[in-house]
Structures are given as C-alpha cells and as structure tokens.
Design a protein around this motif. Structure first.
Motif, PDB file in Angstrom:
ATOM      1  N   LYS A 109      14.112  53.349  13.710  1.00 43.56           N
ATOM      2  CA  LYS A 109      13.059  54.349  13.552  1.00 43.56           C
ATOM      3  C   LYS A 109      11.673  53.753  13.371  1.00 43.56           C
ATOM      4  O   LYS A 109      10.671  54.450  13.550  1.00 43.56           O
ATOM      5  CB  LYS A 109      13.406  55.264  12.380  1.00 43.56           C
ATOM      6  CG  LYS A 109      14.653  56.090  12.656  1.00 43.56           C
ATOM      7  CD  LYS A 109      15.056  56.943  11.471  1.00 43.56           C
ATOM      8  CE  LYS A 109      16.329  57.732  11.776  1.00 43.56           C
ATOM      9  NZ  LYS A 109      16.808  58.509  10.607  1.00 43.56           N
ATOM     10  N   VAL A 110      11.600  52.463  13.011  1.00 42.26           N
ATOM     11  CA  VAL A 110      10.308  51.834  12.755  1.00 42.26           C
ATOM     12  C   VAL A 110       9.856  50.965  13.923  1.00 42.26           C
ATOM     13  O   VAL A 110       8.692  50.999  14.315  1.00 42.26           O
ATOM     14  CB  VAL A 110      10.372  50.989  11.465  1.00 42.26           C
ATOM     15  CG1 VAL A 110       9.136  50.097  11.342  1.00 42.26           C
ATOM     16  CG2 VAL A 110      10.510  51.894  10.246  1.00 42.26           C
ATOM     17  N   CYS A 111      10.767  50.199  14.501  1.00 41.43           N
ATOM     18  CA  CYS A 111      10.380  49.116  15.410  1.00 41.43           C
ATOM     19  C   CYS A 111      10.194  49.580  16.856  1.00 41.43           C
ATOM     20  O   CYS A 111      10.943  50.410  17.357  1.00 41.43           O
ATOM     21  CB  CYS A 111      11.423  48.000  15.365  1.00 41.43           C
ATOM     22  SG  CYS A 111      11.564  47.249  13.716  1.00 41.43           S
ATOM     23  N   ASP A 112       9.195  48.985  17.495  1.00 38.67           N
ATOM     24  CA  ASP A 112       9.014  49.181  18.936  1.00 38.67           C
ATOM     25  C   ASP A 112       9.254  47.878  19.691  1.00 38.67           C
ATOM     26  O   ASP A 112       8.965  47.763  20.884  1.00 38.67           O
ATOM     27  CB  ASP A 112       7.623  49.739  19.255  1.00 38.67           C
ATOM     28  CG  ASP A 112       6.500  48.923  18.615  1.00 38.67           C
ATOM     29  OD1 ASP A 112       6.702  47.712  18.367  1.00 38.67           O
ATOM     30  OD2 ASP A 112       5.422  49.492  18.371  1.00 38.67           O
ATOM     31  N   GLY A 113       9.788  46.880  18.975  1.00 37.87           N
ATOM     32  CA  GLY A 113      10.164  45.614  19.589  1.00 37.87           C
ATOM     33  C   GLY A 113      11.134  44.884  18.681  1.00 37.87           C
ATOM     34  O   GLY A 113      11.122  45.084  17.469  1.00 37.87           O
ATOM     35  N   ILE A 114      11.994  44.070  19.262  1.00 40.97           N
ATOM     36  CA  ILE A 114      12.982  43.290  18.500  1.00 40.97           C
ATOM     37  C   ILE A 114      12.849  41.827  18.895  1.00 40.97           C
ATOM     38  O   ILE A 114      12.833  41.489  20.082  1.00 40.97           O
ATOM     39  CB  ILE A 114      14.419  43.774  18.775  1.00 40.97           C
ATOM     40  CG1 ILE A 114      14.606  45.222  18.315  1.00 40.97           C
ATOM     41  CG2 ILE A 114      15.426  42.858  18.083  1.00 40.97           C
ATOM     42  CD1 ILE A 114      14.517  45.432  16.819  1.00 40.97           C
ATOM     43  N   LEU A 115      12.760  40.962  17.882  1.00 41.48           N
ATOM     44  CA  LEU A 115      12.737  39.517  18.092  1.00 41.48           C
ATOM     45  C   LEU A 115      14.084  38.967  17.617  1.00 41.48           C
ATOM     46  O   LEU A 115      14.416  39.042  16.438  1.00 41.48           O
ATOM     47  CB  LEU A 115      11.592  38.886  17.306  1.00 41.48           C
ATOM     48  CG  LEU A 115      11.366  37.383  17.491  1.00 41.48           C
ATOM     49  CD1 LEU A 115      11.067  37.067  18.952  1.00 41.48           C
ATOM     50  CD2 LEU A 115      10.234  36.891  16.596  1.00 41.48           C
ATOM     51  N   HIS A 116      14.863  38.448  18.556  1.00 42.51           N
ATOM     52  CA  HIS A 116      16.224  38.007  18.268  1.00 42.51           C
ATOM     53  C   HIS A 116      16.260  36.493  18.103  1.00 42.51           C
ATOM     54  O   HIS A 116      15.850  35.746  18.997  1.00 42.51           O
ATOM     55  CB  HIS A 116      17.151  38.432  19.410  1.00 42.51           C
ATOM     56  CG  HIS A 116      18.593  38.144  19.142  1.00 42.51           C
ATOM     57  ND1 HIS A 116      19.478  37.768  20.132  1.00 42.51           N
ATOM     58  CD2 HIS A 116      19.329  38.174  17.989  1.00 42.51           C
ATOM     59  CE1 HIS A 116      20.677  37.579  19.602  1.00 42.51           C
ATOM     60  NE2 HIS A 116      20.605  37.814  18.322  1.00 42.51           N
ATOM     61  N   LEU A 117      16.750  36.047  16.947  1.00 44.50           N
ATOM     62  CA  LEU A 117      16.919  34.622  16.674  1.00 44.50           C
ATOM     63  C   LEU A 117      18.397  34.286  16.817  1.00 44.50           C
ATOM     64  O   LEU A 117      19.232  34.765  16.051  1.00 44.50           O
ATOM     65  CB  LEU A 117      16.422  34.288  15.267  1.00 44.50           C
ATOM     66  CG  LEU A 117      16.624  32.848  14.774  1.00 44.50           C
ATOM     67  CD1 LEU A 117      16.032  31.845  15.747  1.00 44.50           C
ATOM     68  CD2 LEU A 117      16.006  32.672  13.388  1.00 44.50           C
TER      69      LEU A 117
END
Length: 256
Positions: free
Chosen positions: A208-216
């Motif tokens: 509900k918050v994010c408009d992008g995901i950074l995957h480690l």
C-alpha cells in the motif's frame, strides 16, 4: 535522486553487496526486501554514512537531507511534543536566534524564513503525528521518562516523520506499534511527499505504500517498479523464464 554506484559492502569478512548499482527515484517510495541476514539494515547504515563502503560511491542531490529514526529511545523530562518539535533543527535554531538578536533586518529575515518553513503550524502538525501514533493530548505533554521504552520509540519515529527529510530511511517502523497506529503510519507513508526507502516484513505495508521494490539477493540489488505484489509476480515470471531456458539448454545438450 539517490544513486548507488558500483558499491560493495563487506562486514566481518562476509561480502553482503557486490559491485551493485541502482538509481532510486527522487520522490519514490521504495521497499527494500530480501531474506533475513542479506544486509538490508547494513545497506541503510551505509547510505547514512555509518559504515564504510569497500568500493563504489553513494551519491545524492546537492544539499539533499537523508534522515532516519534514532535507534535509541529518547528520555528525560522533555515531553513528546517538545522532543518531536526539536527534530526540525532549522526551526529550533531560528527561534533561538530570534530571542537573542536585536538586528531588525535579521529579525525580519528570520520571520520570513519561519513563514516559509511553516514553523508556526509545526506544533499542530506534531500533535497530529503523535495522535496518529497513539498519544492523546495529555500524553503528548507528559515527561518522556514516564513512558515505557516502546512508547518512547514511537516518539523517536514521530521525530523522524516530522523532520521530513528529502530521503527518509525506515527499518521495520511498525515494530513498536499496535494495529491502529500501524494503519495510521501506512496512510502517512503512502502520502509521504519525498523519497522513502523502507525495510519491512509487512507485505500489506509494502503493497500500500511502495511504488518500487529494491530486491537484495545473492549480494546483488535489482529494482522493480510497482508495489510488493507486482514485484512477486514479476519475479515469479522471471524465475519461470530462467527455468524454462535452463531446461531447453539441457535438452539441447542431451540432443547434441
């Protein structure tokens, strides 16, 4: 914009991030995800300058402010309202100078700047943030020492939110919150006007918050547009394509 340029981070001989590059949108709300122990919190500390990079550089817009939540709970006779207000250092400094200066031109300049940064509306804004995190009017004016550690960490969170840096780093911000406060925080972060990098295991919050995901993963950083649900779907498709390609390759080898 926050740029991670060919960075590597090693802790205790273990390589957590290996030659990774990514550019985060200036006003993007990005979720940082990955398995436990992969180095998410370490990356936040590196961005804050708290731990050194083995190589590479972290770049940001000139004069941009990067902020986070204090790791230690505030204490003392100060009230939650006073403590959170003090998080705006420019406002605090200007008000202190206003009490001391006798230079009429400087007084006028200070008042103009206070108006520009909305200083006079700040107490009401702080009160709304504290109320959202569970502090009623009476609690907002009690000494910090009268609260438990968990509630004082809510005050630390409120201070981080109120300071409204150009890029806000949050590491599991719902840890000390009940459901009602967590839902309020979700709405607040969904409207956050600047850049946000959020570590959380709460997929609803990420959705509900994010408009992008950074995957480690495997010491590499990969950026995906969209919320957590879209990230999972895209990653499943990517893994399925990789598996299909591997099976085709194996079949060709067997045929040859």
């Amino acid at each position: 914009m926050l740029g991670l340029n060919e960075i590597s981070i090693r802790i205790g001989g273990r390589l957590l991030i290996d030659n990774a590059s990514v550019q985060l949108p200036e006003r993007g709300r990005v979720g940082l995800v990955g398995r436990n122990g992969t180095g998410k919190s370490t990356l936040l500390k590196a961005i804050l300058g708290e731990i050194p990079l083995e190589m590479g550089a972290i770049r940001q817009r000139t004069a941009a402010r990067i902020g986070t939540v204090a790791q230690e709970a505030p204490s003392g006779k100060t009230t939650p309202l006073e403590h959170v207000l003090s998080a705006n250092r420019e406002r605090t400094s200007l008000l202190a100078e206003l009490e001391e200066t006798e230079d009429g031109l400087r007084v006028a300049a200070i008042h103009e700047r206070l108006n520009d940064i909305g200083a006079h509306a700040a107490p009401a804004r702080v009160a709304r943030i504290l109320a959202g995190l569970g502090f009623d009017e009476d609690a907002q004016n009690q000494p910090l020492d009268s609260f438990s550690g968990g509630w004082r960490m809510r005050v630390a969170l409120a201070a981080g939110l109120f300071s409204e840096p150009d890029f806000l780093l949050l590491d599991e911000p719902t840890n000390h919150l009940d459901l009602e406060a967590a839902l309020w925080l979700e709405g607040f972060l969904a409207r956050y006007p600047n850049g946000l990098l959020l570590v959380s295991h709460d997929r609803d919050l990420l959705d509900k918050v994010c408009d992008g995901i950074l995957h480690l993963d495997a010491a590499r950083l990969t950026y995906y547009a969209g919320n957590f649900e879209r990230f999972e779907r895209t990653r499943r498709e990517k893994l399925a394509q990789q598996q299909a390609a591997h099976e085709r390759q194996q079949a060709e080898r067997k045929h040859i």
